[in-house]
Design an enzyme around this catalytic site. Structure first.
Site, PDB file in Angstrom:
ATOM      1  N   GLU A  19       0.825  -1.218   0.000  1.00 21.41           N
ATOM      2  CA  GLU A  19       0.000   0.000   0.000  1.00 21.41           C
ATOM      3  C   GLU A  19       0.857   1.265   0.000  1.00 21.41           C
ATOM      4  O   GLU A  19       2.067   1.209   0.265  1.00 21.41           O
ATOM      5  CB  GLU A  19      -0.937   0.012   1.216  1.00 21.41           C
ATOM      6  CG  GLU A  19      -0.205   0.007   2.541  1.00 21.41           C
ATOM      7  CD  GLU A  19      -0.964   0.677   3.682  1.00 21.41           C
ATOM      8  OE1 GLU A  19      -1.440   1.816   3.512  1.00 21.41           O
ATOM      9  OE2 GLU A  19      -1.033   0.059   4.761  1.00 21.41           O
ATOM     10  N   LYS A  25      -5.201  10.849   1.038  1.00 23.18           N
ATOM     11  CA  LYS A  25      -5.400   9.500   1.576  1.00 23.18           C
ATOM     12  C   LYS A  25      -6.678   8.970   0.928  1.00 23.18           C
ATOM     13  O   LYS A  25      -7.757   9.548   1.082  1.00 23.18           O
ATOM     14  CB  LYS A  25      -5.529   9.569   3.104  1.00 23.18           C
ATOM     15  CG  LYS A  25      -5.781   8.238   3.770  1.00 23.18           C
ATOM     16  CD  LYS A  25      -5.725   8.380   5.288  1.00 23.18           C
ATOM     17  CE  LYS A  25      -6.381   7.200   5.980  1.00 23.18           C
ATOM     18  NZ  LYS A  25      -6.456   7.380   7.434  1.00 23.18           N
ATOM     19  N   LYS A  50      -3.228  -1.696  15.739  1.00 24.93           N
ATOM     20  CA  LYS A  50      -2.673  -0.913  16.850  1.00 24.93           C
ATOM     21  C   LYS A  50      -3.615  -0.818  18.023  1.00 24.93           C
ATOM     22  O   LYS A  50      -4.818  -0.822  17.861  1.00 24.93           O
ATOM     23  CB  LYS A  50      -2.411   0.500  16.358  1.00 24.93           C
ATOM     24  CG  LYS A  50      -1.022   0.672  15.963  1.00 24.93           C
ATOM     25  CD  LYS A  50      -0.719   2.143  15.886  1.00 24.93           C
ATOM     26  CE  LYS A  50       0.184   2.281  14.739  1.00 24.93           C
ATOM     27  NZ  LYS A  50      -0.483   1.833  13.522  1.00 24.93           N
ATOM     28  N   VAL A 102      -5.368   0.354   3.064  1.00 24.75           N
ATOM     29  CA  VAL A 102      -5.520  -1.101   2.946  1.00 24.75           C
ATOM     30  C   VAL A 102      -6.740  -1.416   2.077  1.00 24.75           C
ATOM     31  O   VAL A 102      -6.671  -2.242   1.157  1.00 24.75           O
ATOM     32  CB  VAL A 102      -5.636  -1.762   4.345  1.00 24.75           C
ATOM     33  CG1 VAL A 102      -6.105  -3.209   4.237  1.00 24.75           C
ATOM     34  CG2 VAL A 102      -4.301  -1.672   5.084  1.00 24.75           C
ATOM     35  N   ASP A 145     -16.590   5.425  14.283  1.00 26.23           N
ATOM     36  CA  ASP A 145     -15.382   5.382  13.455  1.00 26.23           C
ATOM     37  C   ASP A 145     -14.896   3.937  13.317  1.00 26.23           C
ATOM     38  O   ASP A 145     -14.265   3.380  14.224  1.00 26.23           O
ATOM     39  CB  ASP A 145     -14.291   6.271  14.060  1.00 26.23           C
ATOM     40  CG  ASP A 145     -13.109   6.437  13.121  1.00 26.23           C
ATOM     41  OD1 ASP A 145     -13.022   5.681  12.129  1.00 26.23           O
ATOM     42  OD2 ASP A 145     -12.270   7.316  13.373  1.00 26.23           O
ATOM     43  N   SER A 168     -12.948   1.602  10.402  1.00 26.96           N
ATOM     44  CA  SER A 168     -12.228   1.729   9.134  1.00 26.96           C
ATOM     45  C   SER A 168     -12.913   0.945   8.019  1.00 26.96           C
ATOM     46  O   SER A 168     -13.377  -0.180   8.221  1.00 26.96           O
ATOM     47  CB  SER A 168     -10.801   1.213   9.297  1.00 26.96           C
ATOM     48  OG  SER A 168     -10.157   1.218   8.045  1.00 26.96           O
ATOM     49  N   ALA A 169     -12.903   1.552   6.825  1.00 31.62           N
ATOM     50  CA  ALA A 169     -13.412   0.855   5.640  1.00 31.62           C
ATOM     51  C   ALA A 169     -12.569  -0.383   5.314  1.00 31.62           C
ATOM     52  O   ALA A 169     -13.001  -1.249   4.545  1.00 31.62           O
ATOM     53  CB  ALA A 169     -13.434   1.811   4.448  1.00 31.62           C
ATOM     54  N   ASP A 170     -11.387  -0.493   5.907  1.00 32.14           N
ATOM     55  CA  ASP A 170     -10.557  -1.689   5.698  1.00 32.14           C
ATOM     56  C   ASP A 170     -11.318  -2.964   6.084  1.00 32.14           C
ATOM     57  O   ASP A 170     -11.180  -4.007   5.435  1.00 32.14           O
ATOM     58  CB  ASP A 170      -9.283  -1.648   6.560  1.00 32.14           C
ATOM     59  CG  ASP A 170      -8.310  -0.553   6.163  1.00 32.14           C
ATOM     60  OD1 ASP A 170      -8.546   0.126   5.148  1.00 32.14           O
ATOM     61  OD2 ASP A 170      -7.310  -0.385   6.894  1.00 32.14           O
TER      62      ASP A 170
HETATM   63  N1  PSU Z   1      -2.194   1.546  10.589  1.00 27.90           N
HETATM   64  C1  PSU Z   1      -0.865   1.769  10.669  1.00 27.90           C
HETATM   65  N2  PSU Z   1      -0.236   2.502   9.715  1.00 27.90           N
HETATM   66  C2  PSU Z   1      -0.936   3.020   8.669  1.00 27.90           C
HETATM   67  C3  PSU Z   1      -2.336   2.775   8.586  1.00 27.90           C
HETATM   68  C4  PSU Z   1      -2.922   2.030   9.562  1.00 27.90           C
HETATM   69  O1  PSU Z   1      -0.234   1.302  11.582  1.00 27.90           O
HETATM   70  O2  PSU Z   1      -0.327   3.697   7.825  1.00 27.90           O
HETATM   71  C5  PSU Z   1      -3.095   3.290   7.405  1.00 27.90           C
HETATM   72  C6  PSU Z   1      -3.424   2.136   6.448  1.00 27.90           C
HETATM   73  O3  PSU Z   1      -3.315   2.610   5.127  1.00 27.90           O
HETATM   74  C7  PSU Z   1      -4.863   1.832   6.755  1.00 27.90           C
HETATM   75  C8  PSU Z   1      -5.384   3.210   7.081  1.00 27.90           C
HETATM   76  O4  PSU Z   1      -5.569   1.261   5.696  1.00 27.90           O
HETATM   77  O5  PSU Z   1      -4.341   3.818   7.827  1.00 27.90           O
HETATM   78  C9  PSU Z   1      -6.660   3.159   7.866  1.00 27.90           C
HETATM   79  O6  PSU Z   1      -7.172   4.427   7.967  1.00 27.90           O
HETATM   80  P1  PSU Z   1      -8.637   4.651   8.526  1.00 27.90           P
HETATM   81  O7  PSU Z   1      -8.586   4.223   9.954  1.00 27.90           O
HETATM   82  O8  PSU Z   1      -8.852   6.131   8.365  1.00 27.90           O
HETATM   83  O9  PSU Z   1      -9.548   3.830   7.680  1.00 27.90           O
HETATM   84 MN    MN Z   2     -11.895   6.121  10.323  1.00 31.04          MN
END
Ligand code: PSU
Ligand code: MN
Length: 304
Positions: free
Chosen positions: A24, A86, A159, A106, A138, A140-142
């Protein structure tokens, strides 16, 4: 496809059923500071090559989805980090329509990898259900992408800035298997342990590849989380990290940081508060994941 540009090396590898690992670009643009982000991205690519597979770093560049970047392109993403959008699932068509560049998360990396025909992907950590999600919603879309798109994500868990218990519940609901590589415990990114279990403890890359092949052959859509703990020698001190995490979360709350800004803010703050220790660990765990992903890809298709 008009909007997708696969590099000649990766195209050739995929046509010849050679192992390819997707990477990524949000981790480059928003996950680490320059120049360590570029150094790490190049070292991750080299680690994948050294372990017998080909690296396909994924991003959107000037309105094209790309699988397989040049070193100059990786350097550009790292240098311009915060100015590169992003880009998650929802953003892809808008970045393409405006002919802009985007760093893929991701979720969006899985989408583009799948379009290109790559099913193994290495990164640091996945997004998840944030602490306090019952209020903020909140998530994540992941996680939703893991439910739908046939790509396995090799990571060091998620994390502890997230609610790991809720993240695992969400994955269970959507039928996403959480595999531990030689561990019974779900790792918490910088640390090997989290107090939460995995669904299956996998002994070898071959066992992982075999189960994934069956999953997709019988038509069970969706990805898998392959959780690979950071090597013990690179694990930072737990209490320093916990203090830094708590403080960073407090500051994010006080400064009202929300949405897509929160993960990059917390990563950068934890790095400052640990005097750079968290970044060192982050680099090592990504390299460790790149190696495992290459091994899985290799047994999936045979060596190159
Ligand atoms: N966790 C990490 N490092 C990162 C990310 C997550 O330790 O760089 C990044 C990844 O690209 C992940 C994104 O897909 O943050 C998730 O963001 P969000 O929570 O806004 O969906
Ligand atoms: Mn988010």
């Amino acid at each position: 496809m008009q909007h997708l540009d696969i590099s000649p090396e990766i195209k050739n590898a995929l046509e010849n059923k050679q192992p390819v690992v997707a990477l990524e670009s949000t981790i480059i643009a928003h996950g680490m500071p320059y120049p360590q982000n570029v150094e790490t991205a190049l070292l991750v690519e080299k680690t994948i090559r050294d372990n017998g597979a080909l690296p396909a770093t994924i991003a959107i560049l000037n309105g094209k989805m790309k699988a397989g970047l040049s070193h100059a392109e990786i350097n550009m993403l790292g240098k311009n980090g915060p100015h590169i959008a992003k880009t998650s699932r929802r953003d892809i068509p808008f970045i393409l329509a405006k002919k802009q560049s985007g760093a893929t998360t991701v979720a969006s990396t899985m989408i583009i990898a799948d379009m290109a025909g790559i099913c193994i992907f290495a990164t640091g950590g996945i997004g998840g259900v944030h602490r306090g999600a019952a209020e903020s919603m909140d998530i994540s879309a992941d996680l939703q992408e893991l439910a739908n798109t046939n790509v396995a994500v090799v990571c060091a868990g998620a994390k502890s800035i997230l609610d790991l218990g809720l993240t695992l519940e969400y994955l269970e609901t959507y039928g996403v298997p959480v595999l531990g590589y030689r561990t019974d415990e779900f790792p918490a990114f910088y640390t090997r342990k989290s107090g939460f279990g995995v669904d299956y403890n996998m002994a070898s890359p071959k066992d992982i590849a075999d189960a994934l092949k069956i999953k997709w052959n019988i038509g069970l859509k969706g990805g898998a989380v392959v959780a690979n703990p950071i090597p013990a020698i690179y694990e930072p001190s737990f209490s320093d990290l916990q203090d830094a995490t708590e403080q960073a979360l407090r500051e994010a709350n006080e400064q009202n940081i929300r949405g897509k800004k929160i993960s990059p803010f917390l990563l950068a703050r934890i790095k400052e508060l640990t005097g750079g220790e968290s970044l060192k660990a982050n680099i090592q765990l990504v390299l460790n994941n790149a190696k495992l992903a290459a091994e899985i890809a290799r047994v999936m298709w045979g060596g190159i």
